[in-house]
Design a protein around this motif. Structure first.
Motif, PDB file in Angstrom:
ATOM      1  N   LEU A   1      -8.747  -7.136   7.999  1.00  0.00           N
ATOM      2  CA  LEU A   1     -10.323  -7.195   7.833  1.00  0.00           C
ATOM      3  C   LEU A   1     -11.073  -8.033   8.266  1.00  0.00           C
ATOM      4  O   LEU A   1     -12.291  -7.975   8.526  1.00  0.00           O
ATOM      5  CB  LEU A   1     -10.642  -6.744   6.299  1.00  0.00           C
ATOM      6  N   ALA A   2     -10.329  -9.290   8.903  1.00  0.00           N
ATOM      7  CA  ALA A   2     -11.295 -10.510   9.455  1.00  0.00           C
ATOM      8  C   ALA A   2     -10.484 -10.977  10.327  1.00  0.00           C
ATOM      9  O   ALA A   2      -9.269 -10.881  10.491  1.00  0.00           O
ATOM     10  CB  ALA A   2     -11.654 -11.343   8.228  1.00  0.00           C
ATOM     11  N   THR A   3     -11.302 -11.742  10.941  1.00  0.00           N
ATOM     12  CA  THR A   3     -10.732 -12.984  12.129  1.00  0.00           C
ATOM     13  C   THR A   3     -11.500 -14.115  11.943  1.00  0.00           C
ATOM     14  O   THR A   3     -12.615 -14.327  11.510  1.00  0.00           O
ATOM     15  CB  THR A   3     -11.416 -12.256  13.587  1.00  0.00           C
ATOM     16  N   ARG A   4     -10.399 -15.107  12.014  1.00  0.00           N
ATOM     17  CA  ARG A   4     -10.945 -16.515  11.789  1.00  0.00           C
ATOM     18  C   ARG A   4     -10.387 -17.415  12.853  1.00  0.00           C
ATOM     19  O   ARG A   4      -9.227 -17.437  13.070  1.00  0.00           O
ATOM     20  CB  ARG A   4     -10.441 -17.110  10.297  1.00  0.00           C
ATOM     21  N   SER A   5     -11.383 -18.056  13.433  1.00  0.00           N
ATOM     22  CA  SER A   5     -10.936 -19.291  14.507  1.00  0.00           C
ATOM     23  C   SER A   5     -10.957 -20.623  13.937  1.00  0.00           C
ATOM     24  O   SER A   5     -11.998 -20.904  13.156  1.00  0.00           O
ATOM     25  CB  SER A   5     -11.749 -19.195  15.677  1.00  0.00           C
ATOM     26  N   VAL A   6      -9.907 -21.579  14.106  1.00  0.00           N
ATOM     27  CA  VAL A   6     -10.113 -22.993  13.857  1.00  0.00           C
ATOM     28  C   VAL A   6      -9.716 -23.727  14.944  1.00  0.00           C
ATOM     29  O   VAL A   6      -8.855 -23.185  15.686  1.00  0.00           O
ATOM     30  CB  VAL A   6      -8.962 -23.105  12.547  1.00  0.00           C
ATOM     31  N   ASP A   7     -10.490 -24.940  15.264  1.00  0.00           N
ATOM     32  CA  ASP A   7     -10.157 -25.627  16.246  1.00  0.00           C
ATOM     33  C   ASP A   7      -8.877 -26.560  15.870  1.00  0.00           C
ATOM     34  O   ASP A   7      -8.541 -26.717  14.764  1.00  0.00           O
ATOM     35  CB  ASP A   7     -11.158 -26.707  16.380  1.00  0.00           C
ATOM     36  N   TRP A   8      -8.012 -26.907  16.791  1.00  0.00           N
ATOM     37  CA  TRP A   8      -6.917 -27.562  16.693  1.00  0.00           C
ATOM     38  C   TRP A   8      -7.116 -28.847  15.901  1.00  0.00           C
ATOM     39  O   TRP A   8      -6.267 -29.293  15.005  1.00  0.00           O
ATOM     40  CB  TRP A   8      -6.064 -28.140  17.777  1.00  0.00           C
ATOM     41  N   ASP A   9      -8.129 -29.555  15.884  1.00  0.00           N
ATOM     42  CA  ASP A   9      -8.626 -30.747  15.396  1.00  0.00           C
ATOM     43  C   ASP A   9      -8.731 -30.823  13.896  1.00  0.00           C
ATOM     44  O   ASP A   9      -8.833 -31.542  13.064  1.00  0.00           O
ATOM     45  CB  ASP A   9      -9.803 -31.498  15.881  1.00  0.00           C
TER      46      ASP A   9
END
Length: 112
Positions: free
Chosen positions: A55-63
């Motif tokens: 139901l969702a999409t989440r993006s996280v930076d490598w930092d």
């Protein structure tokens, strides 16, 4: 290939559904499994990790990622610097070299 298994499950479910009409709601299962196969994934590049759930999409930076953890028989879990964690669908210890390559070396390759 996983969708072929869903198709086979659908064929197997047709026997009880055609025999007993009250089992018709079982045909929701193959639709749900196919949606899970299509949606669940982890996409990584040199800048960020994108996790797609049903139901969702989440993006996280490598930092923002402090490290990765693995438990027996499950997907990897990214430990975030803010104390949270993020499950990485389809990332296992066996696919870690692919994540190493996609991350630009931020994740060490344990097989070297």
């Amino acid at each position: 290939m996983a969708h072929f298994a869903v198709g086979f499950l659908t064929l197997c479910l047709l026997v009880p559904v055609l025999t007993w009409s009250f089992t018709a709601p079982l045909l929701i299962l193959p639709v749900l499994f196919s949606a899970l196969i299509f949606r669940l994934r982890t996409v990584a590049d040199t800048q960020r990790v994108t996790v797609r759930t049903l139901l969702a999409t989440r993006s996280v930076d490598w930092d923002a990622i402090d490290g990765l953890g693995f438990t027996r028989g499950s997907w990897a879990r990214a430990h975030l610097r803010d104390g949270g964690s993020l499950q990485l669908p389809a990332v296992t210890f066996a696919t870690l070299p692919l994540l190493t390559e996609a991350s630009g070396g931020r994740v060490p390759n344990p097989y070297r």
